[in-house]
Design a protein around this motif. Structure first.
Motif, PDB file in Angstrom:
ATOM      1  N   ALA A  40      14.132  -2.210  -0.190  1.00 60.15           N
ATOM      2  CA  ALA A  40      13.515  -1.394   0.860  1.00 60.15           C
ATOM      3  C   ALA A  40      12.836  -0.165   0.260  1.00 60.15           C
ATOM      4  N   ILE A  41      13.495   0.482  -0.681  1.00 56.67           N
ATOM      5  CA  ILE A  41      12.932   1.660  -1.344  1.00 56.67           C
ATOM      6  C   ILE A  41      11.658   1.285  -2.089  1.00 56.67           C
ATOM      7  N   ASN A  42      11.712   0.216  -2.872  1.00 55.63           N
ATOM      8  CA  ASN A  42      10.549  -0.164  -3.664  1.00 55.63           C
ATOM      9  C   ASN A  42       9.388  -0.654  -2.799  1.00 55.63           C
ATOM     10  N   LEU A  43       9.686  -1.350  -1.700  1.00 60.86           N
ATOM     11  CA  LEU A  43       8.611  -1.788  -0.804  1.00 60.86           C
ATOM     12  C   LEU A  43       7.991  -0.593  -0.084  1.00 60.86           C
ATOM     13  N   ALA A  44       8.832   0.305   0.410  1.00 60.94           N
ATOM     14  CA  ALA A  44       8.304   1.512   1.064  1.00 60.94           C
ATOM     15  C   ALA A  44       7.493   2.343   0.065  1.00 60.94           C
ATOM     16  N   GLY A  45       8.017   2.482  -1.140  1.00 60.74           N
ATOM     17  CA  GLY A  45       7.297   3.233  -2.173  1.00 60.74           C
ATOM     18  C   GLY A  45       5.966   2.592  -2.522  1.00 60.74           C
ATOM     19  N   SER A  46       5.928   1.263  -2.569  1.00 62.70           N
ATOM     20  CA  SER A  46       4.677   0.550  -2.859  1.00 62.70           C
ATOM     21  C   SER A  46       3.647   0.808  -1.767  1.00 62.70           C
ATOM     22  N   ALA A  47       4.083   0.742  -0.512  1.00 62.14           N
ATOM     23  CA  ALA A  47       3.169   1.014   0.596  1.00 62.14           C
ATOM     24  C   ALA A  47       2.693   2.465   0.551  1.00 62.14           C
ATOM     25  N   LEU A  48       3.605   3.383   0.304  1.00 57.30           N
ATOM     26  CA  LEU A  48       3.235   4.802   0.250  1.00 57.30           C
ATOM     27  C   LEU A  48       2.297   5.105  -0.913  1.00 57.30           C
ATOM     28  N   ILE A  49       2.513   4.447  -2.047  1.00 59.48           N
ATOM     29  CA  ILE A  49       1.606   4.644  -3.187  1.00 59.48           C
ATOM     30  C   ILE A  49       0.218   4.118  -2.849  1.00 59.48           C
ATOM     31  N   GLY A  50       0.143   2.951  -2.192  1.00 60.46           N
ATOM     32  CA  GLY A  50      -1.163   2.427  -1.778  1.00 60.46           C
ATOM     33  C   GLY A  50      -1.884   3.373  -0.837  1.00 60.46           C
ATOM     34  N   ALA A  51      -1.149   3.904   0.156  1.00 63.40           N
ATOM     35  CA  ALA A  51      -1.745   4.840   1.117  1.00 63.40           C
ATOM     36  C   ALA A  51      -2.161   6.138   0.425  1.00 63.40           C
ATOM     37  N   ALA A  52      -1.315   6.659  -0.443  1.00 71.08           N
ATOM     38  CA  ALA A  52      -1.641   7.902  -1.161  1.00 71.08           C
ATOM     39  C   ALA A  52      -2.855   7.704  -2.061  1.00 71.08           C
ATOM     40  N   TRP A  53      -2.930   6.577  -2.719  1.00 66.90           N
ATOM     41  CA  TRP A  53      -4.052   6.267  -3.602  1.00 66.90           C
ATOM     42  C   TRP A  53      -5.362   6.260  -2.814  1.00 66.90           C
ATOM     43  N   ALA A  54      -5.349   5.616  -1.651  1.00 62.80           N
ATOM     44  CA  ALA A  54      -6.556   5.573  -0.816  1.00 62.80           C
ATOM     45  C   ALA A  54      -6.920   6.967  -0.311  1.00 62.80           C
ATOM     46  N   ALA A  55      -5.924   7.748   0.094  1.00 62.21           N
ATOM     47  CA  ALA A  55      -6.182   9.098   0.592  1.00 62.21           C
ATOM     48  C   ALA A  55      -6.741   9.994  -0.505  1.00 62.21           C
ATOM     49  N   VAL A  56      -6.185   9.885  -1.697  1.00 65.92           N
ATOM     50  CA  VAL A  56      -6.674  10.670  -2.839  1.00 65.92           C
ATOM     51  C   VAL A  56      -8.115  10.283  -3.165  1.00 65.92           C
ATOM     52  N   ALA A  57      -8.398   8.976  -3.129  1.00 66.29           N
ATOM     53  CA  ALA A  57      -9.760   8.505  -3.414  1.00 66.29           C
ATOM     54  C   ALA A  57     -10.738   9.002  -2.352  1.00 66.29           C
ATOM     55  N   ARG A  58     -10.310   9.026  -1.105  1.00 62.49           N
ATOM     56  CA  ARG A  58     -11.177   9.433   0.003  1.00 62.49           C
ATOM     57  C   ARG A  58     -11.461  10.930  -0.007  1.00 62.49           C
ATOM     58  N   TYR A  59     -10.411  11.720  -0.200  1.00 60.23           N
ATOM     59  CA  TYR A  59     -10.545  13.173  -0.086  1.00 60.23           C
ATOM     60  C   TYR A  59     -10.689  13.886  -1.423  1.00 60.23           C
ATOM     61  N   GLY A  60     -10.581  13.152  -2.506  1.00 59.49           N
ATOM     62  CA  GLY A  60     -10.738  13.773  -3.816  1.00 59.49           C
ATOM     63  C   GLY A  60      -9.710  14.863  -4.075  1.00 59.49           C
ATOM     64  N   ALA A  61      -8.457  14.564  -3.789  1.00 64.16           N
ATOM     65  CA  ALA A  61      -7.385  15.541  -4.017  1.00 64.16           C
ATOM     66  C   ALA A  61      -7.356  15.947  -5.476  1.00 64.16           C
TER      67      ALA A  61
END
Length: 126
Positions: A40-61
């Protein structure tokens, strides 16, 4: 070579992520199937990393925020070493079907959730 502030930033994020993982795992400490908490931790972390990666790419954090979230916080939250130990332990105890299921769900699920979360977040932020 990373700067000292980058190392501290990733280390601080990693510490918070590891504490969160530890607290979550403690909720399952009495269970004979505690390794599924790691799934559960690794699946949630994988989803969160995917979302964070897209957000960083979009907003140029900033690089520092990117490293704090992805390498630090989520890297500390997810855990390959526990996954490896739990897989070995299931095999060692003769729970072969559960071991293969655990490995398949972790690997395929993690990749799938990372990709889905990235795609969903990317579309959401457009």
């Amino acid at each position: 070579m990373p700067s000292f502030s980058q190392v501290l930033c990733v280390g601080a994020g990693g510490a918070i992520g590891a504490i969160c993982r530890f607290l979550f795992q403690c909720c399952f400490s009495g269970s004979s199937h505690k390794q599924w908490a790691v799934v559960a931790i690794n699946l949630a972390g994988s989803a969160l990393i995917g979302a964070a990666w897209a957000a960083v790419a979009r907003y140029g954090a900033s690089t520092m925020l990117n490293q704090w979230i992805i390498a630090g916080l989520l890297g500390g939250f997810t855990t390959y070493s526990t996954f490896a130990f739990d897989s070995f332990d299931l095999f060692r105890n003769g729970r072969f079907v559960e071991a293969f299921l655990y490995i398949a769900v972790s690997l395929v699920g993690g990749l799938l959730l990372c990709a889905l979360a990235f795609s969903f977040t990317e579309k959401l932020l457009k």
